[in-house]
Design an enzyme around this catalytic site. Structure first.
Site, PDB file in Angstrom:
ATOM      1  N   LYS A 137      -7.310  37.312 -10.887  1.00 48.92           N
ATOM      2  CA  LYS A 137      -7.778  36.048 -11.477  1.00 48.92           C
ATOM      3  C   LYS A 137      -6.728  34.950 -11.289  1.00 48.92           C
ATOM      4  O   LYS A 137      -7.063  33.774 -11.069  1.00 48.92           O
ATOM      5  CB  LYS A 137      -8.087  36.242 -12.959  1.00 48.92           C
ATOM      6  CG  LYS A 137      -8.560  34.973 -13.684  1.00 48.92           C
ATOM      7  CD  LYS A 137      -9.869  34.437 -13.126  1.00 48.92           C
ATOM      8  CE  LYS A 137     -10.296  33.132 -13.827  1.00 48.92           C
ATOM      9  NZ  LYS A 137     -10.794  33.345 -15.191  1.00 48.92           N
ATOM     10  N   LYS A 148      -3.817  26.590 -19.649  1.00 51.87           N
ATOM     11  CA  LYS A 148      -3.481  27.918 -20.178  1.00 51.87           C
ATOM     12  C   LYS A 148      -3.391  28.926 -19.049  1.00 51.87           C
ATOM     13  O   LYS A 148      -2.424  29.702 -18.955  1.00 51.87           O
ATOM     14  CB  LYS A 148      -4.531  28.347 -21.204  1.00 51.87           C
ATOM     15  CG  LYS A 148      -4.244  29.668 -21.918  1.00 51.87           C
ATOM     16  CD  LYS A 148      -4.896  30.882 -21.267  1.00 51.87           C
ATOM     17  CE  LYS A 148      -6.387  30.883 -21.509  1.00 51.87           C
ATOM     18  NZ  LYS A 148      -7.014  32.148 -21.008  1.00 51.87           N
ATOM     19  N   THR A 190      -9.289  35.816 -19.866  1.00 52.03           N
ATOM     20  CA  THR A 190      -8.237  35.514 -18.898  1.00 52.03           C
ATOM     21  C   THR A 190      -6.920  35.535 -19.659  1.00 52.03           C
ATOM     22  O   THR A 190      -6.631  34.637 -20.456  1.00 52.03           O
ATOM     23  CB  THR A 190      -8.457  34.151 -18.226  1.00 52.03           C
ATOM     24  OG1 THR A 190      -9.673  34.202 -17.466  1.00 52.03           O
ATOM     25  CG2 THR A 190      -7.306  33.813 -17.287  1.00 52.03           C
TER      26      THR A 190
END
Length: 303
Positions: A188, A256, A113
């Site tokens: 995502k 994050k 990711t």
């Protein structure tokens, strides 16, 4: 360690291919394991060589390499799952990077990711070298990786995607082409926005119910059969009631991811007031010492 760290499943028949897997963390190790169990010739690399050696012993398969370049040499596809943009650049670029070892026409499939920006950057670099790059972040968590049931969102060239898809089915239940380079990472981000909002709402609901002295397991069973139902409710609400968070997707990882989301929103002008607020709530959880708690630990702020 035994192979029970992944759940065996039926694999679609594909030709055995030489592949590589870079990054053997809680996601990468079982993903690489499913590739090996599906019959592919897997060479693994991890920044900590001991993990690569442990993976070989566990799956009694494949080879380990001391650099990403060595792992990628001769592989038709190189899969990767590392921590962030900088980690991704470290395993792809430079003299010891995977790109330096890949043969023309080979495909790099990144399950990290990361930002859409780094996906486009590495796609362009791969094109210069006669390689292909697919950004393919995953959803489903550690359980999805162990069970071979990940949802994968892909960006890049469709022809390269179609070559990878039958192989990636070893660890995924849905491997979907979303568009040009960066589209996987952007998808995502949409996923993480949804999860952040759902978990805050669920936290407030559970905390309210507890304050009202309701039988929350019974409440959740009832409302879980109606319009309030979600994956988060099905899989996290009961553990939120009892304050159990020593599993799952860590708060540090979510922060994050939300940092990537908020940075991209600045670029495209999207307004994300709830997401920005929940990001700050997760900062509060970190201040409470919950860095490695599951993301459902948002409720701890409300107790």
């Amino acid at each position: 360690m035994s192979t029970t760290s992944i759940h065996p499943r039926s694999y679609a028949p594909t030709s055995a291919l030489p592949v590589a897997f870079l990054g053997l963390g809680v996601m990468g190790s079982p993903m690489a394991g499913h590739l090996a169990q599906a019959g592919h010739q897997v060479t693994v690399y991890n920044r900590s060589p001991a993990k690569a050696q442990s993976w070989q012993e566990e799956f009694r398969s494949g080879h380990s390499a001391v650099t990403p370049r060595e792992a990628a040499a001769g592989a038709q596809m190189v899969f990767c799952c590392v921590g962030n943009d900088d980690d991704l650049r470290a395993v792809t670029l430079g003299d010891d990077g995977a790109f330096a070892g890949m043969q023309p026409g080979a495909i790099f499939v990144d399950h990290t990711t990361a930002s859409a920006e780094v996906a486009r950057e590495l796609y362009a670099e791969a094109q210069k070298r006669g390689l292909h790059f697919i950004d393919a972040p995953v959803s489903g968590g550690q359980a999805g990786a162990v069970n071979g049931q990940l949802t994968v969102m892909c960006g890049g060239d469709q022809a390269a995607f179609e070559r990878v898809a039958p192989v990636a089915e070893a660890f995924s239940r849905a491997f979907t082409y979303m568009g040009e380079s960066g589209a996987g990472q952007l998808t995502k981000m949409v996923n993480q926005i949804c999860i952040a909002g759902l978990l805050q709402g669920l936290s407030e609901a559970v905390a309210f119910g507890l304050r009202a002295n309701l039988d929350m397991p019974k409440v959740l069973d009832v409302i879980g059969k109606g319009a309030a139902q979600s994956w988060q409710m099905d899989n996290r609400a009961q553990t939120m009631v009892v304050g159990k968070f020593d599993f799952g997707f860590a708060v540090d990882w979510m922060r994050k991811d939300l940092g990537l989301v908020l940075a991209e929103a600045k670029n495209n002008g999207a307004r994300l007031p709830v997401t920005a607020l929940v990001d700050q709530f997760y900062a509060d959880v970190q201040d409470m010492g919950g860095n490695r708690w599951d993301t459902s630990s948002l409720i701890q702020r409300l107790r």
